[in-house]
Design a protein around this motif. Sequence first.
Motif, PDB file in Angstrom:
ATOM      1  N   ALA A  88       0.845  -1.195   0.000  1.00 24.87           N
ATOM      2  CA  ALA A  88       0.000   0.000   0.000  1.00 24.87           C
ATOM      3  C   ALA A  88       0.876   1.239   0.000  1.00 24.87           C
ATOM      4  CB  ALA A  88      -0.929   0.018   1.218  1.00 24.87           C
ATOM      5  N   ASP A  89       0.311   2.335  -0.544  1.00 24.11           N
ATOM      6  CA  ASP A  89       1.051   3.597  -0.602  1.00 24.11           C
ATOM      7  C   ASP A  89       0.046   4.733  -0.676  1.00 24.11           C
ATOM      8  OD1 ASP A  89       2.766   5.709  -1.029  1.00 24.11           O
ATOM      9  OD2 ASP A  89       3.623   4.939  -2.885  1.00 24.11           O
ATOM     10  N   PRO A  92       2.118  10.556  -2.748  1.00 25.17           N
ATOM     11  CA  PRO A  92       2.033  10.812  -4.203  1.00 25.17           C
ATOM     12  C   PRO A  92       2.763   9.772  -5.043  1.00 25.17           C
ATOM     13  CG  PRO A  92       2.462  12.858  -3.017  1.00 25.17           C
ATOM     14  CD  PRO A  92       2.595  11.742  -2.015  1.00 25.17           C
ATOM     15  N   GLY A  93       3.573   8.923  -4.423  1.00 21.62           N
ATOM     16  CA  GLY A  93       4.162   7.805  -5.155  1.00 21.62           C
ATOM     17  C   GLY A  93       5.581   8.020  -5.638  1.00 21.62           C
ATOM     18  N   ALA A  94       6.223   9.108  -5.213  1.00 19.69           N
ATOM     19  CA  ALA A  94       7.611   9.343  -5.593  1.00 19.69           C
ATOM     20  C   ALA A  94       8.531   8.619  -4.618  1.00 19.69           C
ATOM     21  CB  ALA A  94       7.916  10.838  -5.587  1.00 19.69           C
ATOM     22  N   HIS A  95       9.290   7.647  -5.121  1.00 25.53           N
ATOM     23  CA  HIS A  95      10.261   6.892  -4.326  1.00 25.53           C
ATOM     24  C   HIS A  95      11.462   6.615  -5.231  1.00 25.53           C
ATOM     25  CE1 HIS A  95       6.918   6.354  -1.577  1.00 25.53           C
ATOM     26  NE2 HIS A  95       6.228   5.755  -2.532  1.00 25.53           N
ATOM     27  N   VAL A 167       3.760   4.231   3.493  1.00 27.99           N
ATOM     28  CA  VAL A 167       3.996   3.114   2.588  1.00 27.99           C
ATOM     29  C   VAL A 167       4.024   1.843   3.428  1.00 27.99           C
ATOM     30  CG1 VAL A 167       5.561   2.103   0.894  1.00 27.99           C
ATOM     31  CG2 VAL A 167       5.316   4.584   1.024  1.00 27.99           C
ATOM     32  N   THR A 168       3.321   0.816   2.964  1.00 30.55           N
ATOM     33  CA  THR A 168       3.210  -0.420   3.731  1.00 30.55           C
ATOM     34  C   THR A 168       3.905  -1.555   2.990  1.00 30.55           C
ATOM     35  OG1 THR A 168       1.077   0.317   4.600  1.00 30.55           O
ATOM     36  CG2 THR A 168       1.607  -2.025   4.847  1.00 30.55           C
ATOM     37  N   PHE A 169       4.668  -2.346   3.759  1.00 30.44           N
ATOM     38  CA  PHE A 169       5.419  -3.479   3.234  1.00 30.44           C
ATOM     39  C   PHE A 169       5.016  -4.742   3.979  1.00 30.44           C
ATOM     40  CE2 PHE A 169       7.993   0.344   2.979  1.00 30.44           C
ATOM     41  CZ  PHE A 169       8.530   0.309   1.699  1.00 30.44           C
TER      42      PHE A 169
END
Length: 206
Positions: A88-89, A92-95, A167-169
């Motif tokens: 999950a995130d 905005p998704g910038a990584h 952010v989920t891992f």
Amino acid sequence: MHMELSHDTAAIVIPAGQGSAFRVRRGDRFRLIDVEGGQVGDLFAFAAADPDEYLSASHTRTSTGRLFPRIGEQFVTNRRRPILTLTADTSPGAHDMLIAACDPARYDALGAPGHASCAGNLRLALSDLAVTTCVVPQPVNVFMDIPVDTDGNLSWLPAPSRPGDAVTFEAVTDCVIVVSACPMDLNPINGERPTSLAVELVEPTT
């Protein structure tokens, strides 16, 4: 800083410029949270059974065919085995998975000897768990915005994450996780003012 994560524990804060290590078991999910917004988190993962096996950005890019995995895709190790899944995130998704962890040599070159670094935070955090490593792997730079233009040039932009973005891992295997709230304050990536991150375990082990 060593953390013990459990489902009875509230989110644990990693102060600005510092790092933390914790263990997760296969099936555990943990959430990395940008507390105030605009803060990069360097994330490292090592196989619990053998710290010579670790999350590898280059092997992950080869596996996914992307600069960063999509939701549901896996990060793999230097032995090409899955270690974490991106589940999950809310940001905005910038990584980023191109930029090396900051280290003493980088700060020496920038005229700031003795500056805290993500490489130093990694080694210190692992020592709290009596884990050693001969390498500083390429981290998963959560919330870090390093766009690549058509000529292959990189730009160092402020992290666009907002307060509370996360952010989920999920751990695919038992592993040791290290998170560094990046101390970089000599370029724009943290808005020139590093702040804290938080980590919480979000789903019971099954």
